[in-house]
Design an enzyme around this catalytic site. Structure first.
Site, PDB file in Angstrom:
ATOM      1  N   CYS A 194       0.852  -1.187   0.000  1.00 21.60           N
ATOM      2  CA  CYS A 194       0.000   0.000   0.000  1.00 21.60           C
ATOM      3  C   CYS A 194       0.891   1.241   0.000  1.00 21.60           C
ATOM      4  O   CYS A 194       1.799   1.364   0.823  1.00 21.60           O
ATOM      5  CB  CYS A 194      -0.906  -0.008   1.224  1.00 21.60           C
ATOM      6  SG  CYS A 194      -1.917   1.494   1.377  1.00 21.60           S
ATOM      7  N   CYS A 228       0.368   3.106   3.594  1.00 22.39           N
ATOM      8  CA  CYS A 228       0.845   2.613   4.895  1.00 22.39           C
ATOM      9  C   CYS A 228       1.893   1.509   4.787  1.00 22.39           C
ATOM     10  O   CYS A 228       2.338   0.991   5.815  1.00 22.39           O
ATOM     11  CB  CYS A 228      -0.328   2.137   5.744  1.00 22.39           C
ATOM     12  SG  CYS A 228      -1.116   0.613   5.144  1.00 22.39           S
ATOM     13  N   CYS A 231      -7.334  -1.146   1.578  1.00 18.55           N
ATOM     14  CA  CYS A 231      -6.220  -1.644   2.370  1.00 18.55           C
ATOM     15  C   CYS A 231      -6.707  -1.889   3.794  1.00 18.55           C
ATOM     16  O   CYS A 231      -7.353  -1.026   4.395  1.00 18.55           O
ATOM     17  CB  CYS A 231      -5.083  -0.615   2.375  1.00 18.55           C
ATOM     18  SG  CYS A 231      -3.739  -1.029   3.502  1.00 18.55           S
ATOM     19  N   CYS A 290      -4.834   0.832   6.355  1.00 22.01           N
ATOM     20  CA  CYS A 290      -5.189   2.246   6.481  1.00 22.01           C
ATOM     21  C   CYS A 290      -6.565   2.583   5.917  1.00 22.01           C
ATOM     22  O   CYS A 290      -7.006   3.725   6.005  1.00 22.01           O
ATOM     23  CB  CYS A 290      -4.125   3.119   5.814  1.00 22.01           C
ATOM     24  SG  CYS A 290      -4.011   2.941   4.014  1.00 22.01           S
ATOM     25  N   CYS A 334      -8.420  -5.560  -9.626  1.00 20.18           N
ATOM     26  CA  CYS A 334      -8.000  -4.515 -10.543  1.00 20.18           C
ATOM     27  C   CYS A 334      -7.629  -3.292  -9.698  1.00 20.18           C
ATOM     28  O   CYS A 334      -8.503  -2.583  -9.198  1.00 20.18           O
ATOM     29  CB  CYS A 334      -9.155  -4.214 -11.495  1.00 20.18           C
ATOM     30  SG  CYS A 334      -8.727  -3.111 -12.840  1.00 20.18           S
TER      31      CYS A 334
END
Length: 165
Positions: A82, A85, A130, A133, A153
């Site tokens: 991510c 984070c 995510c 976060c 995607c």
């Protein structure tokens, strides 16, 4: 007479569309992520640590232009994380070329993501967040390769890549 007929037509149309409008404007349903996350930042903090295009996607649920991410061409062994984070999200071994213009994967790492119902653009999709976060990553569709049949995607701008050493 015409006024009454117009009124009945408008009323019938409104009654017929009310359930559709209510359904489209209904609340997003959280499937696997609660409202709090291990990484919590203020909007000001997110704006300070993310580039504008990252902020737009991760915090504003935008979508990057297709074929604009360098991660489309990333084929080394490693892990996609991510951009907000640094949580590990996808192993490079699960990446595939979907032809859609966005990095695509057939399976996330364990406990890496969460999903919500996305009712924007007059359709219902499964939005991917995510789990670290809560940042918006992209969407998951049922048209991917085996063994899962799923296509995660993802917006490349929402991801970073860590090559395996």
């Amino acid at each position: 007479m015409t006024t009454r007929r117009q009124f009945v037509i408008v009323l019938a149309s409104a009654c017929g569309l009310t359930p559709v409008i209510a359904w489209l404007n209904g609340p997003s349903t959280v499937h696997s992520v609660s409202g709090t996350f291990p990484v919590e930042e203020t909007d000001e903090e997110w704006r300070r640590v993310l580039r504008p295009e990252q902020y737009s996607v991760l915090r504003g649920h935008a979508t990057e232009r297709p074929f604009s991410s360098a991660l489309n061409r990333e084929h080394r062994d490693g892990t996609f994380t991510c951009a907000g984070c640094a949580r590990e999200l996808f192993a490079s071994s699960t990446k595939f070329e979907s032809g859609t213009g966005w990095p695509s994967f057939w399976r996330p790492l364990a406990d890496a993501i969460g999903t919500t119902v996305d009712r924007t653009l007059l359709m219902v999709r499964t939005e991917v967040h995510c789990a670290g976060c809560g940042g918006h990553l992209g969407h998951v569709f049922n048209d991917g390769p085996q063994p899962t049949g799923l296509r995660y995607c993802m917006n490349g701008v929402a991801l970073d890549f860590e090559a395996k050493l």
